[in-house]
Write a protein that holds these residues in place. Structure first.
Motif, PDB file in Angstrom:
ATOM      1  N   ARG A 328       0.273  -0.606  -0.449  1.00  0.00           N
ATOM      2  CA  ARG A 328      -0.081  -0.041  -0.382  1.00  0.00           C
ATOM      3  C   ARG A 328       0.455   1.228  -0.124  1.00  0.00           C
ATOM      4  N   GLY A 329       2.231   1.321  -0.094  1.00  0.00           N
ATOM      5  CA  GLY A 329       3.187   2.400  -0.395  1.00  0.00           C
ATOM      6  C   GLY A 329       3.085   2.680   1.400  1.00  0.00           C
ATOM      7  N   GLU A 330       3.128   2.258   2.291  1.00  0.00           N
ATOM      8  CA  GLU A 330       3.065   2.771   3.805  1.00  0.00           C
ATOM      9  C   GLU A 330       3.961   2.562   4.319  1.00  0.00           C
ATOM     10  N   LEU A 331       6.067   3.099   3.943  1.00  0.00           N
ATOM     11  CA  LEU A 331       6.674   3.267   4.401  1.00  0.00           C
ATOM     12  C   LEU A 331       7.160   3.472   6.092  1.00  0.00           C
ATOM     13  N   GLN A 332       6.232   4.623   5.763  1.00  0.00           N
ATOM     14  CA  GLN A 332       6.802   4.710   7.188  1.00  0.00           C
ATOM     15  C   GLN A 332       5.764   4.224   8.227  1.00  0.00           C
ATOM     16  N   TRP A 333       5.412   3.214   8.041  1.00  0.00           N
ATOM     17  CA  TRP A 333       4.557   2.424   9.060  1.00  0.00           C
ATOM     18  C   TRP A 333       5.486   1.667   9.713  1.00  0.00           C
ATOM     19  N   VAL A 334       6.307   0.987   7.804  1.00  0.00           N
ATOM     20  CA  VAL A 334       7.593   0.154   8.429  1.00  0.00           C
ATOM     21  C   VAL A 334       8.012   0.156   8.748  1.00  0.00           C
ATOM     22  N   ARG A 335       9.017   0.813   8.797  1.00  0.00           N
ATOM     23  CA  ARG A 335      10.286   1.721   9.771  1.00  0.00           C
ATOM     24  C   ARG A 335      10.335   1.591  11.257  1.00  0.00           C
ATOM     25  N   ARG A 336       9.077   2.679  11.426  1.00  0.00           N
ATOM     26  CA  ARG A 336       8.198   3.232  12.978  1.00  0.00           C
ATOM     27  C   ARG A 336       8.137   1.738  13.890  1.00  0.00           C
ATOM     28  N   ASN A 337       7.628   1.011  13.606  1.00  0.00           N
ATOM     29  CA  ASN A 337       6.923  -0.688  13.969  1.00  0.00           C
ATOM     30  C   ASN A 337       8.333  -1.318  13.554  1.00  0.00           C
ATOM     31  N   THR A 338       9.256  -1.507  13.312  1.00  0.00           N
ATOM     32  CA  THR A 338      10.118  -2.569  12.200  1.00  0.00           C
ATOM     33  C   THR A 338      11.246  -1.904  13.668  1.00  0.00           C
ATOM     34  N   ARG A 339      11.593  -0.607  14.125  1.00  0.00           N
ATOM     35  CA  ARG A 339      12.890   0.727  15.256  1.00  0.00           C
ATOM     36  C   ARG A 339      11.635  -0.864  16.114  1.00  0.00           C
ATOM     37  N   ARG A 340      10.788  -0.597  16.453  1.00  0.00           N
ATOM     38  CA  ARG A 340       9.967  -0.944  17.848  1.00  0.00           C
ATOM     39  C   ARG A 340      10.047  -2.301  18.357  1.00  0.00           C
ATOM     40  N   VAL A 341       9.842  -3.871  17.108  1.00  0.00           N
ATOM     41  CA  VAL A 341      10.197  -4.887  17.501  1.00  0.00           C
ATOM     42  C   VAL A 341      11.312  -5.475  17.272  1.00  0.00           C
ATOM     43  N   SER A 342      12.119  -4.487  16.690  1.00  0.00           N
ATOM     44  CA  SER A 342      13.316  -4.899  16.903  1.00  0.00           C
ATOM     45  C   SER A 342      13.715  -5.120  18.182  1.00  0.00           C
ATOM     46  N   ALA A 343      13.787  -4.198  18.632  1.00  0.00           N
ATOM     47  CA  ALA A 343      14.813  -3.274  20.361  1.00  0.00           C
ATOM     48  C   ALA A 343      13.339  -4.460  20.879  1.00  0.00           C
ATOM     49  N   LEU A 344      12.684  -4.946  20.700  1.00  0.00           N
ATOM     50  CA  LEU A 344      11.475  -5.443  22.294  1.00  0.00           C
ATOM     51  C   LEU A 344      12.100  -7.070  22.209  1.00  0.00           C
ATOM     52  N   GLY A 345      12.169  -7.428  20.784  1.00  0.00           N
ATOM     53  CA  GLY A 345      12.387  -8.216  20.097  1.00  0.00           C
ATOM     54  C   GLY A 345      13.997  -8.666  21.313  1.00  0.00           C
ATOM     55  N   ALA A 346      14.871  -8.559  21.472  1.00  0.00           N
ATOM     56  CA  ALA A 346      16.084  -7.913  21.574  1.00  0.00           C
ATOM     57  C   ALA A 346      16.479  -8.014  22.383  1.00  0.00           C
ATOM     58  N   ALA A 347      16.188  -7.348  23.603  1.00  0.00           N
ATOM     59  CA  ALA A 347      15.888  -7.607  25.316  1.00  0.00           C
ATOM     60  C   ALA A 347      15.566  -9.067  25.253  1.00  0.00           C
ATOM     61  N   LEU A 348      13.823  -9.097  24.878  1.00  0.00           N
ATOM     62  CA  LEU A 348      13.726 -10.596  25.371  1.00  0.00           C
ATOM     63  C   LEU A 348      14.121 -11.400  25.277  1.00  0.00           C
ATOM     64  N   MET A 349      15.054 -11.480  23.764  1.00  0.00           N
ATOM     65  CA  MET A 349      15.636 -12.965  24.139  1.00  0.00           C
ATOM     66  C   MET A 349      17.225 -12.827  24.655  1.00  0.00           C
ATOM     67  N   LEU A 350      17.591 -11.203  25.367  1.00  0.00           N
ATOM     68  CA  LEU A 350      18.785 -11.493  25.825  1.00  0.00           C
ATOM     69  C   LEU A 350      18.890 -11.664  27.315  1.00  0.00           C
ATOM     70  N   VAL A 351      17.558 -11.336  28.168  1.00  0.00           N
ATOM     71  CA  VAL A 351      16.757 -11.504  29.448  1.00  0.00           C
ATOM     72  C   VAL A 351      16.839 -13.080  29.564  1.00  0.00           C
ATOM     73  N   ALA A 352      16.017 -13.573  28.408  1.00  0.00           N
ATOM     74  CA  ALA A 352      15.666 -14.870  28.614  1.00  0.00           C
ATOM     75  C   ALA A 352      16.844 -15.998  28.095  1.00  0.00           C
ATOM     76  N   GLY A 353      17.457 -15.753  27.400  1.00  0.00           N
ATOM     77  CA  GLY A 353      19.122 -16.029  27.623  1.00  0.00           C
ATOM     78  C   GLY A 353      20.176 -16.380  28.736  1.00  0.00           C
ATOM     79  N   ALA A 354      19.804 -15.203  29.362  1.00  0.00           N
ATOM     80  CA  ALA A 354      20.841 -15.008  30.065  1.00  0.00           C
ATOM     81  C   ALA A 354      20.467 -15.432  31.393  1.00  0.00           C
ATOM     82  N   GLY A 355      19.778 -15.594  31.600  1.00  0.00           N
ATOM     83  CA  GLY A 355      18.347 -15.895  32.824  1.00  0.00           C
ATOM     84  C   GLY A 355      18.631 -17.448  32.845  1.00  0.00           C
TER      85      GLY A 355
END
Length: 382
Positions: A328-355
């Motif tokens: 649909r050409g909604e590129l800004q939506w993809v950029r914004r939510n990719t940043r958010r999801v990347s940060a959330l996923g990395a934090a969860l993986m780090l906590v789960a793995g280290a724990g």
């Protein structure tokens, strides 16, 4: 990163509901994408929790019932057959992408053609592999290939390969339902079915061990649980939830099939590399140190694979959402939510793995006994 702001968390929670949003406006489409992604992530979390809990029972029971040699044989054959995961020719992932783009263009006709054409090609691939297996299986010295040296293993090796290969090939076309659900951002259905499959598999292991089933019967019935659950998922989804895209022979289209094969070629390349990297370990260990040593690596590896799925639990739902938004050409939506999801996923993986590394040794000791204790370096590497 703005994912950790209170307002972002509040916005994310606000889209979690059963009723869909109005998709006739950009804001409504944005919320609907996030709603489906959130439902998929939540159902994936439930499914992963079940998937993490059931091996606590199934691995201990299976290892104790089969013994290290036969359990190692089962695991090694699973890795060998798992390397055939590329045999869908990348069509599954290509279908997800095609459905995402077609949804963005509101082209339901293309979706129907893509689903039916993909299924026909997968059935043809399954038939071809069946024919190849029928020729190669009796001619291959499986006991030598798998280094099955114990008294019981040589007679079991060829049987284990036949059973695992059979159930893999049966599941090849059945897996299409999960790809269609992913393309429609309805993967929460398949996640719930997978959770049910884990529980059904655990129940089957317990029943067969209690009944003192033979190794071939044990392996066959446990291996058939996955394909059976996929079949039930497909019957429910195409028979009731998405009847409009149910595979039909008359929807087969040669041009669409070529398009799907072309789109899947890059997925095929990535899949082959990934499969070799993830499946070859057990085969190497079996050849170098013997089948009896495979569980000391494969069991921790299986646990950490489940933990790694914490990240995929967050990332996977965004595939279809991004594909539809890009169409649909909604590129800004993809950029914004990719940043958010990347940060959330990395934090969860780090906590789960280290724990888990912190508590792993006492857990393994309680779970499988004092003799089973994987090294700290092995777990840290994983």
């Amino acid at each position: 990163v703005d994912i950790f702001r209170l307002s972002a968390v509040r916005d994310a929670v606000s889209v979690i509901r059963l009723q869909p949003f109005d998709v006739t406006t950009p804001d409504g489409r944005s919320k609907e994408r996030l709603r489906r992604a959130a439902l998929t992530a939540l159902s994936a979390g439930l499914s992963r929790t079940v998937s993490l809990a059931t091996p606590l029972v199934t691995i201990r029971v299976s290892l104790g019932y089969l013994g290290a040699e036969r359990y190692g044989l089962w695991t090694t054959v699973g890795s060998l057959i798992g390397m055939l995961g590329f045999s869908d020719l990348g069509l599954g992932n290509g279908l997800v992408t095609c459905i995402c783009q077609a949804r963005g263009r509101e082209d339901l006709t293309l979706v129907r053609k893509a689903v039916s054409s993909t299924l026909v090609v997968l059935l043809a691939v399954m038939g071809f592999l069946f024919a190849c297996a029928a020729i190669a299986w009796p001619l291959t010295p499986w006991a030598r290939v798998l280094n099955a040296t114990a008294a019981a293993s040589p007679s079991d090796a060829s049987t284990a390969v036949a059973i695992c290969l059979l159930t893999f090939l049966i599941g090849l076309p059945l897996g299409i339902v999960q790809r269609v659900q992913a393309g429609f951002q309805e993967e929460y259905f398949s996640q719930l079915w997978q959770g049910g499959a884990s529980l059904a598999g655990m129940t089957m292991v317990l029943l067969l061990a209690h009944a003192h089933a033979s190794f071939p019967v044990f392996l066959l019935l446990v291996s058939l649980v996955g394909p059976l659950v996929m079949l039930l998922n497909g019957l429910a989804y195409f028979g009731w939830q998405r009847r409009s895209v149910r595979p039909r022979l008359q929807e087969w289209d040669r041009g669409t099939a070529r398009l799907m094969l072309k789109q899947g070629q890059w997925f095929l390349a990535v899949t082959m590399i990934t499969l070799v990297a993830s499946q070859v370990d057990n085969l190497v260990i079996a050849q170098v140190q013997g089948l009896a040593t495979v569980p000391s690596y494969s069991i921790p590896s299986k646990v950490f694979t489940i933990l790694a799925a914490v990240g995929m639990m967050i990332y996977q739902p965004m595939w279809a959402a991004n594909g539809e938004a890009l169409a649909r050409g909604e590129l800004q939506w993809v950029r914004r939510n990719t940043r958010r999801v990347s940060a959330l996923g990395a934090a969860l993986m780090l906590v789960a793995g280290a724990g888990f590394i912190v508590v792993a040794k006492p857990i393994f000791r309680i779970w499988l006994g004092p003799a089973f204790e994987p090294s700290f370096l092995l777990m840290t590497g994983m």
